[in-house]
Scaffold this motif. Structure first.
Motif, mmCIF file in Angstrom:
data_model
loop_
_atom_site.group_PDB
_atom_site.id
_atom_site.type_symbol
_atom_site.label_atom_id
_atom_site.label_comp_id
_atom_site.label_asym_id
_atom_site.label_seq_id
_atom_site.Cartn_x
_atom_site.Cartn_y
_atom_site.Cartn_z
ATOM 1 N N GLN A 31 0.832 -1.303 -0.160
ATOM 2 C CA GLN A 31 0.074 0.015 -0.048
ATOM 3 C C GLN A 31 1.019 1.522 -0.077
ATOM 4 O O GLN A 31 0.287 2.296 -0.283
ATOM 5 C CB GLN A 31 -0.858 0.054 1.265
ATOM 6 N N ILE A 32 2.127 1.293 0.323
ATOM 7 C CA ILE A 32 2.883 2.577 0.628
ATOM 8 C C ILE A 32 4.134 2.779 -0.415
ATOM 9 O O ILE A 32 4.643 3.673 -0.477
ATOM 10 C CB ILE A 32 3.537 2.560 2.029
ATOM 11 N N ARG A 33 4.246 1.659 -1.039
ATOM 12 C CA ARG A 33 5.321 1.557 -2.139
ATOM 13 C C ARG A 33 4.977 2.655 -3.317
ATOM 14 O O ARG A 33 4.073 2.732 -3.713
ATOM 15 C CB ARG A 33 5.427 0.177 -2.957
ATOM 16 N N TYR A 37 6.623 10.569 1.493
ATOM 17 C CA TYR A 37 6.868 10.335 2.877
ATOM 18 C C TYR A 37 5.682 10.448 3.903
ATOM 19 O O TYR A 37 5.234 9.995 4.472
ATOM 20 C CB TYR A 37 8.063 11.039 3.226
ATOM 21 N N GLU A 38 5.055 11.964 3.478
ATOM 22 C CA GLU A 38 3.862 12.188 4.307
ATOM 23 C C GLU A 38 2.815 11.601 4.152
ATOM 24 O O GLU A 38 2.008 11.351 5.012
ATOM 25 C CB GLU A 38 3.878 13.892 4.074
ATOM 26 N N ILE A 43 -1.070 6.931 5.996
ATOM 27 C CA ILE A 43 -1.542 5.780 5.553
ATOM 28 C C ILE A 43 -1.387 4.717 6.784
ATOM 29 O O ILE A 43 -2.274 4.020 7.208
ATOM 30 C CB ILE A 43 -0.981 5.171 4.177
ATOM 31 N N LEU A 44 -0.127 4.920 7.167
ATOM 32 C CA LEU A 44 0.327 3.720 8.046
ATOM 33 C C LEU A 44 -0.220 4.028 9.614
ATOM 34 O O LEU A 44 -0.525 3.059 10.426
ATOM 35 C CB LEU A 44 1.981 3.756 8.401
ATOM 36 N N GLU A 45 -0.579 5.315 9.726
ATOM 37 C CA GLU A 45 -1.060 5.562 11.160
ATOM 38 C C GLU A 45 -2.668 5.347 11.292
ATOM 39 O O GLU A 45 -2.976 4.987 12.213
ATOM 40 C CB GLU A 45 -0.938 6.859 11.342
ATOM 41 N N LEU A 46 -3.327 5.168 10.154
ATOM 42 C CA LEU A 46 -4.592 4.904 10.094
ATOM 43 C C LEU A 46 -4.912 3.317 9.853
ATOM 44 O O LEU A 46 -6.167 2.974 9.951
ATOM 45 C CB LEU A 46 -5.389 5.527 9.249
ATOM 46 N N MET A 47 -3.898 2.488 9.531
ATOM 47 C CA MET A 47 -4.148 1.167 8.941
ATOM 48 C C MET A 47 -4.351 0.361 10.250
ATOM 49 O O MET A 47 -3.759 0.395 11.128
ATOM 50 C CB MET A 47 -2.766 0.483 8.470
ATOM 51 N N PRO A 48 -5.503 -0.526 10.161
ATOM 52 C CA PRO A 48 -5.845 -1.300 11.442
ATOM 53 C C PRO A 48 -4.916 -2.522 11.815
ATOM 54 O O PRO A 48 -5.121 -3.343 12.604
ATOM 55 C CB PRO A 48 -7.081 -1.795 11.127
ATOM 56 N N TYR A 49 -3.782 -2.723 10.839
ATOM 57 C CA TYR A 49 -3.152 -3.946 10.966
ATOM 58 C C TYR A 49 -1.956 -3.961 12.014
ATOM 59 O O TYR A 49 -1.437 -2.661 11.994
ATOM 60 C CB TYR A 49 -2.441 -4.440 9.737
ATOM 61 N N ARG A 50 -1.688 -4.899 12.510
ATOM 62 C CA ARG A 50 -0.380 -5.025 13.338
ATOM 63 C C ARG A 50 0.880 -4.412 12.704
ATOM 64 O O ARG A 50 1.834 -4.005 13.535
ATOM 65 C CB ARG A 50 -0.306 -6.066 14.249
ATOM 66 N N VAL A 58 10.153 1.736 10.836
ATOM 67 C CA VAL A 58 11.220 1.564 9.884
ATOM 68 C C VAL A 58 11.229 2.852 9.107
ATOM 69 O O VAL A 58 12.393 3.391 8.624
ATOM 70 C CB VAL A 58 11.128 0.318 9.094
ATOM 71 N N VAL A 59 9.995 3.615 8.642
ATOM 72 C CA VAL A 59 9.814 4.676 7.938
ATOM 73 C C VAL A 59 10.349 6.014 8.566
ATOM 74 O O VAL A 59 11.271 6.659 7.989
ATOM 75 C CB VAL A 59 8.472 4.706 7.303
ATOM 76 N N TYR A 60 10.302 5.945 9.934
ATOM 77 C CA TYR A 60 10.768 6.889 10.651
ATOM 78 C C TYR A 60 12.185 6.783 10.873
ATOM 79 O O TYR A 60 12.983 7.882 10.884
ATOM 80 C CB TYR A 60 10.242 6.780 12.248
#
Length: 127
Positions: A31-33, A37-38, A43-50, A58-60
């Motif tokens: 989903q992020i490829r 960056y922003e 996307i990652l903060e709102l995804m429900p997956y662990r 890792v992105v940070y």
């Protein structure tokens, strides 16, 4: 790891032996490829997956590596994101009558590469 190409600068971050199935992590990585960056952070903060939390770390880390190089992480995008399988931890679960069943605990390695797309690096490559 930081490498400088003739056209752009790329920054790499790697997380190894994350206790997660590579298939579950790939579902999030796909989903992020190729995104900025922003946009990736949203996307990652709102995804429900662990898996999203581990990938967010890792992105940070890749953004911190870019900041150490003097690059602006707001002008970067994810050029390469991959998940490879790591070692499989094999455990035994006791069962009835002295028997046991094997439990496999998979691990994975997450790699994120950020590239800078700012106008400065593009102008420097033309000179």
């Amino acid at each position: 790891m930081i490498t400088k190409n003739s056209t752009r600068t790329e920054v790499k971050a790697l997380a190894q032996n994350i206790h997660m199935s590579p298939f579950k992590a790939r579902r999030v990585i796909d989903q992020i490829r190729g995104r900025s960056y922003e946009e990736t952070l949203m996307i990652l903060e709102l995804m429900p997956y662990r898996a999203a939390f581990s990938i967010l770390k890792v992105v940070y880390s890749a953004a911190a590596n870019a900041n150490n190089l003097g690059l602006n992480e707001a002008d970067s995008f994810i050029s390469k994101a991959e998940v490879n399988g790591g070692t499989v931890l094999k455990r035994l679960r006791p069962r009835a009558r002295g028997r046991s069943y094997r439990i496999k605990r998979p691990t994975c390695h997450i790699t994120i590469v950020l590239k800078d797309k700012s106008k400065k690096s593009l102008e420097e490559s033309k000179i």
